[in-house]
Design a protein around this motif. Structure first.
Motif, PDB file in Angstrom:
ATOM      1  N   GLU A  84      53.944   8.986 -13.995  1.00 38.07           N
ATOM      2  CA  GLU A  84      53.707  10.097 -13.063  1.00 38.07           C
ATOM      3  C   GLU A  84      52.703  11.096 -13.641  1.00 38.07           C
ATOM      4  O   GLU A  84      52.852  12.310 -13.519  1.00 38.07           O
ATOM      5  N   GLU A  85      51.668  10.539 -14.273  1.00 35.90           N
ATOM      6  CA  GLU A  85      50.578  11.337 -14.826  1.00 35.90           C
ATOM      7  C   GLU A  85      49.250  10.785 -14.314  1.00 35.90           C
ATOM      8  O   GLU A  85      49.180   9.682 -13.784  1.00 35.90           O
ATOM      9  N   TRP A  86      48.175  11.553 -14.500  1.00 39.74           N
ATOM     10  CA  TRP A  86      46.873  11.136 -14.007  1.00 39.74           C
ATOM     11  C   TRP A  86      45.812  11.324 -15.086  1.00 39.74           C
ATOM     12  O   TRP A  86      46.031  11.995 -16.096  1.00 39.74           O
ATOM     13  N   ALA A  87      44.655  10.725 -14.858  1.00 37.71           N
ATOM     14  CA  ALA A  87      43.509  10.870 -15.762  1.00 37.71           C
ATOM     15  C   ALA A  87      42.231  10.727 -14.956  1.00 37.71           C
ATOM     16  O   ALA A  87      42.222  10.121 -13.877  1.00 37.71           O
ATOM     17  N   GLY A  88      41.146  11.284 -15.481  1.00 38.39           N
ATOM     18  CA  GLY A  88      39.867  11.189 -14.794  1.00 38.39           C
ATOM     19  C   GLY A  88      38.713  11.124 -15.778  1.00 38.39           C
ATOM     20  O   GLY A  88      38.840  11.545 -16.940  1.00 38.39           O
ATOM     21  N   LYS A  89      37.567  10.592 -15.319  1.00 36.98           N
ATOM     22  CA  LYS A  89      36.358  10.508 -16.141  1.00 36.98           C
ATOM     23  C   LYS A  89      35.127  10.822 -15.278  1.00 36.98           C
ATOM     24  O   LYS A  89      35.093  10.503 -14.084  1.00 36.98           O
TER      25      LYS A  89
END
Length: 337
Positions: free
Chosen positions: A223-228
Motif C-alpha cells: 500500500e505504498e507508491w513510487a515515481g520516476k
C-alpha cells in the motif's frame, strides 16, 4: 513349321506383355512450384512472411559469455575466483494487420549456465493488439523510462522491477506524446495476494533533441507508491545524456516499484560514440541511504554482429555489514543474430 510357329508365338506373347506393362506404367507427377520465403518490410529488417499466411515473423536472439572478477558491485562481497555465465536467448516476433490494428505476439526464451548451474527463464511472452498488451515482460515502471544506459551492472542502485505478468494500454499520439496505464501482478515478496492488482501509469514526450518521461506505480501489497522522472538530451549524433530521479512514499521499506534504499534515488550518465566500432558508456547512481554506484565500459564491435564489452564497476557502501568500497570488473562477449 514347328520352329516357325514357336517364333511367331513368342513374338506375340512379347508384344502382349509389353503392352500390359505399358498400361500399368507409373506416371511421375509434375513437381509443384516451390514457394520461396518473401521478405516482409512493413515492420523493419529481419521479418519474412510465414508461407501461406499474411503473418510476418522475425527470429532473432544472441549468445553471450560473461566473466566477472573482483568485488561484487551489488553487495561488496568478493568473488571466490571468477563468476562465469553463458547464456542463449531466442526471440520470436510475429505480426499481422487486422481491422483493429497490428496484432503482435512476442516470446523470448533464455537458457543459461551460471557457475555450473543450469537456469531457464521466460522473460517475455505477450500479445499486443491496438495498443493493448497482455502477458509477461519487464514492469512498465522500469521499461517506460527506458531503463538507464548500456551498462551491464546498471541496477546496482535499483530503478525498478523486471519480469511480471501484466495488462496495459499505451496511447501513441502523432506529435511525440504517448501515455500508459496498466495493472501488474508483481513478483517475489510483492505478488498480489487478493483481487487488487498493482497499478502503473506513465506519460512521455519524445522529439529529435531527446525527451521527457514520467512513471508512477502503486503497490497494493505494501500500500505504498513510487515515481520516476527522466530527461534525455541528444547532443548531436555522437553524444546522448540522461538524468533520472525517483521518489517513494516510505523510505524505510521497499515496495514493488520503489526498490531503492531510502526516500529517493538519482541516476545519470550517457553514451559517447568514439568511432564507428566503439562506444563509451558511463553511469552514476546515488540513493538516499548513502550508496553510490559508478560504472564505465566500452562496447567494441569486432565484426558486424559480434561485440566485446569490458566494464569497470565501483560501489561505495554506507553499511556496517559490508566493506566500504567495492571494485570489480566484467567482460562480455556477445554474438547477436
Amino acid at each position: 513349321m514347328n520352329i516357325k510357329s514357336l517364333l511367331l508365338g513368342s513374338a506375340a506373347a512379347l508384344v502382349a506383355v509389353t503392352g500390359a506393362r505399358a498400361a500399368d506404367a507409373v506416371v511421375v507427377a509434375e513437381p509443384e512450384p516451390v514457394e520461396y520465403v518473401k521478405v516482409c518490410d512493413a515492420y523493419g529488417a529481419g521479418f519474412y512472411y510465414i508461407p501461406g499466411t499474411e503473418t510476418c515473423l522475425k527470429v532473432s536472439g544472441y549468445v553471450r559469455f560473461d566473466v566477472k572478477a573482483g568485488d561484487d558491485a551489488y553487495d561488496g562481497i568478493g568473488f571466490d575466483g571468477y563468476n562465469v555465465r553463458s547464456r542463449a536467448s531466442l526471440r520470436f516476433d510475429a505480426r499481422s494487420e487486422t481491422e483493429l490494428g497490428t496484432l503482435r505476439s512476442y516470446a523470448e526464451a533464455r537458457l543459461q549456465f551460471t557457475n555450473a548451474v543450469d537456469e531457464q527463464s521466460l522473460p517475455n511472452a505477450f500479445i499486443e493488439l491496438g495498443g493493448f498488451r497482455v502477458g509477461v515482460t519487464d514492469s512498465q515502471f522500469a521499461s517506460w523510462t527506458d531503463y538507464t544506459t548500456d551498462i551491464i551492472s546498471d541496477d546496482v542502485v535499483s530503478y525498478g522491477p523486471f519480469e511480471t505478468n501484466q495488462i496495459n494500454y499505451t496511447f501513441t499520439g502523432g506529435n511525440g506524446f504517448s501515455a500508459l496505464i496498466g495493472v501488474e501482478q508483481g513478483a517475489g515478496d510483492f505478488v498480489i495476494d487478493d483481487y487488487t492488482p498493482h497499478f502503473v501509469a506513465g506519460a512521455k514526450f519524445a522529439q529529435g533533441w531527446g525527451g521527457v518521461s514520467a512513471v508512477a506505480g502503486y503497490d497494493s501489497v505494501s500500500e505504498e507508491w513510487a515515481g520516476k522522472v527522466r530527461l534525455d538530451v541528444k547532443a548531436g549524433d555522437a553524444v546522448s545524456l540522461f538524468v533520472m530521479g525517483g521518489y517513494k512514499s516510505d523510505g524505510d521499506e521497499a515496495n514493488f516499484y520503489g526498490s531503492w534504499n531510502g526516500d529517493y534515488a538519482v541516476w545519470g550518465g550517457g553514451s559517447f560514440t568514439v568511432t564507428e566500432k566503439a562506444t563509451v558508456n558511463a553511469q552514476v547512481g546515488y540513493e538516499d541511504a548513502g550508496k553510490i554506484a559508478a560504472a564505465l565500459n566500452v562496447v567494441y564491435e569486432v565484426v558486424p554482429g559480434f561485440k566485446i564489452q569490458p566494464e569497470l564497476n565501483y560501489t561505495k557502501f554506507n553499511d556496517d555489514f559490508v566493506p566500504e568500497d567495492a571494485f570489480g570488473g566484467i567482460v562480455r562477449f556477445q554474438r547477436n543474430f
